[in-house]
Design a protein around this motif. Structure first.
Motif, mmCIF file in Angstrom:
data_model
loop_
_atom_site.group_PDB
_atom_site.id
_atom_site.type_symbol
_atom_site.label_atom_id
_atom_site.label_comp_id
_atom_site.label_asym_id
_atom_site.label_seq_id
_atom_site.Cartn_x
_atom_site.Cartn_y
_atom_site.Cartn_z
ATOM 1 N N ARG A 156 27.250 39.107 53.497
ATOM 2 C CA ARG A 156 26.666 39.530 52.224
ATOM 3 C C ARG A 156 27.754 39.405 51.160
ATOM 4 O O ARG A 156 28.946 39.451 51.453
ATOM 5 N N ARG A 157 27.332 39.244 49.942
ATOM 6 C CA ARG A 157 28.293 39.192 48.850
ATOM 7 C C ARG A 157 28.941 40.565 48.664
ATOM 8 O O ARG A 157 28.295 41.603 48.883
ATOM 9 N N TRP A 159 30.173 43.904 47.011
ATOM 10 C CA TRP A 159 29.614 44.711 45.932
ATOM 11 C C TRP A 159 30.559 44.718 44.735
ATOM 12 O O TRP A 159 31.752 45.007 44.865
ATOM 13 N N ALA A 188 25.249 46.641 43.958
ATOM 14 C CA ALA A 188 24.927 45.334 43.365
ATOM 15 C C ALA A 188 26.135 44.417 43.437
ATOM 16 O O ALA A 188 27.262 44.840 43.151
ATOM 17 N N GLU A 191 25.999 39.525 39.271
ATOM 18 C CA GLU A 191 24.771 38.871 38.821
ATOM 19 C C GLU A 191 23.512 39.465 39.442
ATOM 20 O O GLU A 191 22.417 38.974 39.197
ATOM 21 N N ASP A 192 23.655 40.538 40.228
ATOM 22 C CA ASP A 192 22.478 41.250 40.738
ATOM 23 C C ASP A 192 21.955 42.219 39.682
ATOM 24 O O ASP A 192 22.693 42.671 38.793
ATOM 25 N N SER A 193 20.688 42.586 39.824
ATOM 26 C CA SER A 193 20.110 43.611 38.962
ATOM 27 C C SER A 193 20.563 44.988 39.438
ATOM 28 O O SER A 193 20.667 45.238 40.646
ATOM 29 N N VAL A 194 20.828 45.888 38.493
ATOM 30 C CA VAL A 194 21.265 47.238 38.839
ATOM 31 C C VAL A 194 20.649 48.240 37.859
ATOM 32 O O VAL A 194 20.502 47.953 36.673
ATOM 33 N N ILE A 207 22.396 43.776 34.383
ATOM 34 C CA ILE A 207 22.969 42.818 35.323
ATOM 35 C C ILE A 207 24.435 43.158 35.554
ATOM 36 O O ILE A 207 25.196 43.375 34.610
#
Length: 218
Positions: A156-157, A159, A188, A191-194, A207
């Motif tokens: 996973r990327r 955090w 997150a 570039e993930d939504s948070v 973002i």
């Protein structure tokens, strides 16, 4: 005697036709990997008998959208209104990523954890990684043995933001910038939504940036 000559000519014609179409299919398959620098060699073995091939000299070849490009595949060959399918086995040699050493679950991968190996890509699990950029900085979700091919399901990327973390929120609009503090409500990666609960109690969505701040575009 004439019948024998006719049969010989027919067989020669069939062989020439088959060789011509075989070359077209091979060129078509090789073109699928033309932009893939990780691929070093492509071999195509046709499984459909030449007697079941379309009879035109230049059939229109295609693969279904999102279809596999290697392994056992089915290629559409169209001659006018006639459409037939050619079964083929495609073997692809190329580079892929493996673990250079044992990697423990929860470890953040660095360049020294990875190495490129060359082998049959078509025999590897689906989505085996070939780009180190997609692995460096990621976190292992499981223990990975030395030499094991790397796959996105193992990683996973990292955090950029963790749930409960104090964060700075920056809102940008036409000619203005507003910033405020809050607490992240979910983990997150960049570039993930948070979602963030602001000091006022209001909940906003933005973002995640790689530096741990959050941007909102109004």
């Amino acid at each position: 005697m004439k019948s024998i000559l006719l049969l010989v000519c027919l067989l020669i014609g069939l062989n020439a036709h088959a060789e011509g179409l075989a070359g077209q299919v091979k060129s078509f398959i090789e073109a699928q990997f033309a932009d893939n620098a990780n691929v070093t060699d492509v071999k195509v073995q046709l499984r459909t008998p030449a007697s079941r091939w379309p009879q035109c000299e230049l059939p229109q070849l295609s693969l279904p959208q999102n279809a596999r490009r290697w392994g056992n595949i089915s290629i559409s060959a169209r001659c006018g209104q006639e459409r037939r399918f050619i079964q083929a086995q495609v073997q692809v040699m190329g580079h892929y990523l493996v673990a250079a050493r044992g990697i423990s679950a929860g470890s953040k991968l660095a360049a020294e954890d990875l190495k490129l190996k060359t082998g049959r890509l078509d025999t590897l699990p689906a989505r085996t990684l070939t780009d180190s950029g997609k692995a460096i900085g990621a976190v292992s979700l499981r223990n990975i043995s030395p030499g094991q091919p790397l796959n996105p399901v193992m990683l996973r990327r990292a955090w950029a933001i963790k749930a409960g973390q104090a964060v700075q929120v920056m809102a940008q609009g036409n000619g203005f910038n507003i910033s405020g503090a809050g607490k992240a409500m979910n983990n997150a990666a960049a570039e993930d939504s948070v979602r963030v609960r602001m000091a006022s109690g209001q909940i906003v969505s933005g973002i995640a940036n790689s530096d741990g701040t959050i941007r909102i575009t109004l």
